[in-house]
Scaffold this motif. Structure first.
Motif, mmCIF file in Angstrom:
data_model
loop_
_atom_site.group_PDB
_atom_site.id
_atom_site.type_symbol
_atom_site.label_atom_id
_atom_site.label_comp_id
_atom_site.label_asym_id
_atom_site.label_seq_id
_atom_site.Cartn_x
_atom_site.Cartn_y
_atom_site.Cartn_z
ATOM 1 N N SER A 94 0.806 -1.221 0.000
ATOM 2 C CA SER A 94 0.000 0.000 0.000
ATOM 3 C C SER A 94 0.838 1.270 0.000
ATOM 4 O O SER A 94 0.333 2.351 -0.312
ATOM 5 C CB SER A 94 -0.932 0.019 1.222
ATOM 6 O OG SER A 94 -0.189 0.175 2.426
ATOM 7 N N ASN A 123 1.531 6.939 -0.663
ATOM 8 C CA ASN A 123 0.375 6.087 -0.380
ATOM 9 C C ASN A 123 -0.382 5.849 -1.678
ATOM 10 O O ASN A 123 -0.921 6.783 -2.282
ATOM 11 C CB ASN A 123 -0.528 6.777 0.651
ATOM 12 C CG ASN A 123 -1.637 5.875 1.142
ATOM 13 O OD1 ASN A 123 -2.360 5.272 0.359
ATOM 14 N ND2 ASN A 123 -1.795 5.804 2.464
ATOM 15 N N ASN A 133 -3.205 4.188 -2.244
ATOM 16 C CA ASN A 133 -4.650 4.330 -2.159
ATOM 17 C C ASN A 133 -5.082 5.790 -2.169
ATOM 18 O O ASN A 133 -6.119 6.141 -2.739
ATOM 19 C CB ASN A 133 -5.164 3.645 -0.891
ATOM 20 C CG ASN A 133 -4.891 2.141 -0.904
ATOM 21 O OD1 ASN A 133 -4.937 1.507 -1.960
ATOM 22 N ND2 ASN A 133 -4.596 1.581 0.255
ATOM 23 N N LYS A 134 -4.290 6.646 -1.546
ATOM 24 C CA LYS A 134 -4.635 8.069 -1.463
ATOM 25 C C LYS A 134 -3.950 8.902 -2.542
ATOM 26 O O LYS A 134 -4.260 10.084 -2.677
ATOM 27 C CB LYS A 134 -4.252 8.609 -0.090
ATOM 28 C CG LYS A 134 -5.002 7.954 1.071
ATOM 29 C CD LYS A 134 -4.539 8.547 2.403
ATOM 30 C CE LYS A 134 -5.275 7.909 3.575
ATOM 31 N NZ LYS A 134 -4.817 8.467 4.885
#
Length: 663
Positions: free
Chosen positions: A123, A180, A182-183
């Motif tokens: 991640s 990150n 996901n972000k």
């Protein structure tokens, strides 16, 4: 059968440098980087991926620029790599989806991004960027870093204000950051006044390991730290009294393995393999204290430059580690158990210059070079230990070009020390004819000539010279006493070693004309070349590159001078300038009669060009035969990774100089 042609200077562009092999998580394929010199005379590198059951790699990046540090995500969905698309652009991180699609640039930081490490859950990516403490940048270039700005005065208030690799240093430092996925966001996790170098994650993804020197420029060393990602707490794991790096968590997260030493012999100290207990924080144990060998790759050449050190590699069961070690001219792989047992994994007269380990299967992937091959990627195994060649990207070059296989020569110095060396016969050697010879001397001095490809040595052999080279005392590969033996004695028994080696070679091979001998070397080899011509006239011509001529001025002008003179000569300018002058070749310049070619990079901060200027001026004023060639935009690495056209120009100057005096 087609006759092979002789090697040329232009063959630099026909050589592929294959580096940074990385296995996929499922162990079915591997990625690597191919670097080469383009027809436009630039360095270019691309990402390749190859399946283990196939013979041909697939190219995954194209166009100009450089690619480095490819890393598969643990879930097998991505490859992250670092790339600089243009010559002066800052390197940035790119994400390449393995199920198809183009690479996406994920950082646009003003000072670039490098050294990516995946978190165990795929991640996040740990990486480094640079900024001044308290000045965290936005993830957008805003034109900065890619454009030339007007130069402002450089304010210097720190001892270490320049670096041969980086030039003049500003107030920025290498900081740790996280991307990150996901972000699609970046978090800066350090904001320090010193450089932080990452080396990996704990298996649970809660901690990272890194090394740093937090004691200031006056302290020469580094320590292993770990950091809690959530709380941002830092834990120092070594005691500030040595040089430790490449800390890597064990599979169970309870230990960290690292390389390092406690400076018993200053910069000549063997690097050892250590284990640190994570729970106890500062309890460390040396696993190789009983093994008189330096950890890592000490073998030098002029093709494989700047190879990344992966550090020690844990096996799946956490009971042993795979390491590189350089012994008697070869670099091989060894397995070191937690109880200190050592087993050799690869063997042979070669140079393992790059490696990785697929932990689950025990499969090893390594870049290996020999004196007659610039390097290919091989596989091996902790169990099988045989070598299987996976690539053949240098075969078109080696199939067409005649390369000389070295012959090993052992000489015995005056005090009984054995000195290992090699000789390359001249191309087209014919019994009954005589040939000129050239002695080459390596830099360091704590490095090692060995069984690796060396274009310059092969080029001189192709030009009709017998080329001989050795590892005098001060070299790695022969034990701690040997590598330490030149300290405080530069120009003493190390000089005797190379001269006795020359005697041994010319006595053993009477077809070498003793009246037509040349000598050359760079850095420490440049120092020794200068020293030789100031103490003997037996060489008919000499060439010195990136040399040291005056230890007194070196103390204040080199990026390492303030500690290196103390470490190697045994004193510094403030304590005993007479001792520095005693070991300075410039002191003996009136005795130099040998024609001397002086070559130096204008931006060399390791051995600054004033060292060459002083030598040239003194020789010229004394009416001696000399030539001074200055290379713009070139630092200490000119002969290995400098601008290609300047590398070629240097070789042209070198070969023409020896042709003038030795042919």
């Amino acid at each position: 059968m087609e006759t092979k042609r002789t090697l040329t200077i232009d063959d630099l562009k026909n050589i592929n440098v294959l580096t940074e092999p990385q296995p996929s998580p499922d162990g079915k394929e591997f990625a690597f980087v191919r670097q080469f010199i383009t027809e436009e005379d630039n360095y270019n590198s691309h990402l390749f991926v190859q399946r283990f059951n196939e013979d041909t790699p697939r190219q995954w990046t194209y166009g100009p620029g450089k690619v480095l540090s490819p890393r598969y995500s643990p879930d097998g969905r991505w490859i992250v790599f670092v790339s600089a698309k243009e010559e002066k652009a800052k390197p940035q991180l790119y994400l390449l989806p393995l199920d198809g699609g183009e690479a996406k640039q994920v950082t646009k930081l003003p000072n670039g991004a490098s050294q990516p490490y995946w978190s165990p859950d795929s991640s996040k990516i740990l990486f480094t960027t640079s900024f001044e403490k308290g000045s965290q940048p936005d993830n957008q270039l805003n034109g900065k870093g890619d454009t030339e700005e007007k130069k402002a005065p450089l304010i210097v208030e720190r001892l270490k204000y320049k670096s041969d690799a980086a030039g003049f240093l500003d107030e920025t430092n290498k900081q740790l950051a996280l991307y990150n996925l996901n972000k699609d966001a970046i978090e800066f996790i350090t904001d320090d006044e010193f450089d932080d170098e990452p080396s990996g994650w704990s298996p649970d993804g809660k901690m990272i390991a890194y090394h740093s020197n937090k004691q200031g420029d006056e302290h020469i060393g580094s320590d292993i730290y770990m950091m809690d990602i959530n709380t941002k707490e830092h834990y120092q794991l070594t005691d500030g009294k040595g040089i430790f790096s490449h800390g890597v968590f064990s599979p169970d997260g309870k230990k960290i393995a690292c390389y390092g030493h406690t400076k018993q012999f200053a910069g000549a100290t063997h690097s050892k393999l250590w284990i640190i207990d994570v729970a106890a924080h500062d309890e460390k144990k040396c696993l190789t204290d009983h093994w008189d060998v330096h950890m890592g790759d000490s073998c030098i050449g002029d093709i494989l430059s700047g190879q990344s050190n992966p550090g020690p590699l844990w096996t799946k069961d956490g009971k042993s580690l795979l390491v590189q070690a350089s012994v008697k001219g070869s670099t091989n792989l060894y397995n070191v158990s937690l109880n200190g047992d050592i087993e050799q994994v690869t063997s042979g007269d070669h140079h393992v210059y790059s490696l990785c380990l697929h932990q689950q299967s025990g499969k090893i992937i390594a870049g290996i070079s020999t004196p007659v091959n610039p390097g290919e990627i091989y596989s091996s195994s902790l169990e099988d230990r045989s070598l299987n060649e996976l690539t053949s990207m240098n075969k078109p070059f080696t199939d067409k070009v005649n390369l000389q296989t070295p012959e090993e020569i052992i000489s015995m110095s005056k005090d009984g020390k054995s000195v290992q060396g090699w000789l390359l016969k001249p191309a087209g050697f014919t019994e009954g004819e005589t040939y000129p010879g050239i002695l080459e001397i390596h830099g360091g001095p704590h490095a090692m000539y060995g069984n690796t490809f060396f274009h310059e040595l092969q080029l001189l052999a192709a030009k009709g010279y017998a080329v001989f080279y050795a590892n005098p005392r001060g070299s790695h590969g022969y034990g701690q006493e040997f590598v330490n033996a030149c300290r405080g004695d530069y120009g003493g028994m190390d000089y005797e070693d190379v001269m006795v080696f020359t005697d041994t070679v010319t006595d053993h091979y009477p077809w070498i004309d003793k009246q037509r001998l040349g000598v050359t070397g760079g850095s420490y080899g440049g120092f020794m070349t200068n020293w030789i011509v100031g103490h003997t006239n037996r060489f008919k011509a000499a060439a010195t590159l990136r040399c040291i001529s005056n230890w007194i001025s070196f103390y204040g002008v080199s990026d390492i001078g303030y500690f290196f003179t103390e470490w190697e000569i045994g004193t510094d300018l403030l304590k005993d300038p007479d001792q520095l002058w005693k070991h300075s070749p410039l002191k003996y310049v009136n005795k130099i009669e040998t024609p001397l070619l002086i070559m130096h990079g204008e931006k060399d901060f390791r051995c600054p060009i004033e060292q060459a200027e002083q030598l040239f001026t003194a020789l010229k004023q004394s009416g001696k035969d000399t030539r001074f060639v200055r290379f713009p935009d070139a630092n200490h690495e000119l002969s290995r990774s400098g601008p290609p056209h300047l590398r070629k120009a240097r070789l042209q100057e070198l070969t023409q100089w020896f042709e003038k005096y030795l042919k």
